[in-house]
Design a protein around this motif. Structure first.
Motif, PDB file in Angstrom:
ATOM      1  N   UNK A  71       0.832  -1.206   0.000  1.00 45.37           N
ATOM      2  CA  UNK A  71       0.000   0.000   0.000  1.00 45.37           C
ATOM      3  C   UNK A  71       0.869   1.260   0.000  1.00 45.37           C
ATOM      4  N   UNK A  72       1.951   1.256   0.787  1.00 46.74           N
ATOM      5  CA  UNK A  72       2.849   2.413   0.810  1.00 46.74           C
ATOM      6  C   UNK A  72       3.499   2.641  -0.547  1.00 46.74           C
ATOM      7  N   UNK A  73       3.912   1.557  -1.196  1.00 43.61           N
ATOM      8  CA  UNK A  73       4.531   1.684  -2.518  1.00 43.61           C
ATOM      9  C   UNK A  73       3.527   2.222  -3.538  1.00 43.61           C
ATOM     10  N   UNK A  74       2.289   1.752  -3.463  1.00 39.70           N
ATOM     11  CA  UNK A  74       1.261   2.222  -4.392  1.00 39.70           C
ATOM     12  C   UNK A  74       0.999   3.712  -4.196  1.00 39.70           C
ATOM     13  N   UNK A  75       0.933   4.166  -2.952  1.00 36.95           N
ATOM     14  CA  UNK A  75       0.725   5.594  -2.677  1.00 36.95           C
ATOM     15  C   UNK A  75       1.886   6.419  -3.211  1.00 36.95           C
ATOM     16  N   UNK A  76       3.101   5.914  -3.043  1.00 35.09           N
ATOM     17  CA  UNK A  76       4.280   6.629  -3.524  1.00 35.09           C
ATOM     18  C   UNK A  76       4.250   6.766  -5.045  1.00 35.09           C
ATOM     19  N   UNK A  77       3.847   5.700  -5.722  1.00 34.05           N
ATOM     20  CA  UNK A  77       3.758   5.753  -7.186  1.00 34.05           C
ATOM     21  C   UNK A  77       2.685   6.740  -7.619  1.00 34.05           C
ATOM     22  N   UNK A  78       1.538   6.734  -6.938  1.00 36.16           N
ATOM     23  CA  UNK A  78       0.448   7.649  -7.288  1.00 36.16           C
ATOM     24  C   UNK A  78       0.871   9.111  -7.089  1.00 36.16           C
ATOM     25  N   UNK A  79       1.618   9.388  -6.027  1.00 38.47           N
ATOM     26  CA  UNK A  79       2.089  10.760  -5.790  1.00 38.47           C
ATOM     27  C   UNK A  79       2.973  11.226  -6.933  1.00 38.47           C
ATOM     28  N   UNK A  80       3.822  10.331  -7.426  1.00 43.52           N
ATOM     29  CA  UNK A  80       4.725  10.703  -8.507  1.00 43.52           C
ATOM     30  C   UNK A  80       3.985  10.894  -9.822  1.00 43.52           C
TER      31      UNK A  80
END
Length: 99
Positions: free
Chosen positions: A38-47
């Motif tokens: 979930x943290x990785x997905x949020x990081x990708x979405x922010x970028x």
């Protein structure tokens, strides 16, 4: 080795370790992995999100300051007194019938 190969080896190691553990430990390991995902997905979405551009504040012209004495003097309204008819007789009167 590529990053995906390293990740696959790590996941296989996690699977081998957790298969020997109790159900509660296995569920806890899954919860940890889900949190990382979930943290990785949020990081990708922010970028991926375009950054909002800052708007430049518009300059506002200041109001002109009126000059003292440049205007013709206006007359100050005189205070008015209450305009009530003078009644000297305060005795009650009969109402006037409608016509």
């Amino acid at each position: 080795m590529t990053a995906l190969t390293d990740i696959q080896k790590a996941l296989n190691t996690i699977r081998r370790i957790t298969q020997q553990e109790a159900e509660a430990v296995r569920l806890e390991a899954l919860a940890l992995m889900a949190g990382v995902i979930a943290d990785e997905a949020k990081d990708i979405e922010k970028k991926r999100e375009p950054k909002p551009q800052r708007t430049v504040a518009q300059k506002i012209k200041p109001l002109p300051i009126p000059q003292v004495g440049s205007k013709p003097s206006s007359q100050v309204p005189q205070p008015t007194q209450d305009t009530q008819p003078e009644v000297s007789d305060f005795t009650p009167q009969q109402p006037v019938p409608p016509q």
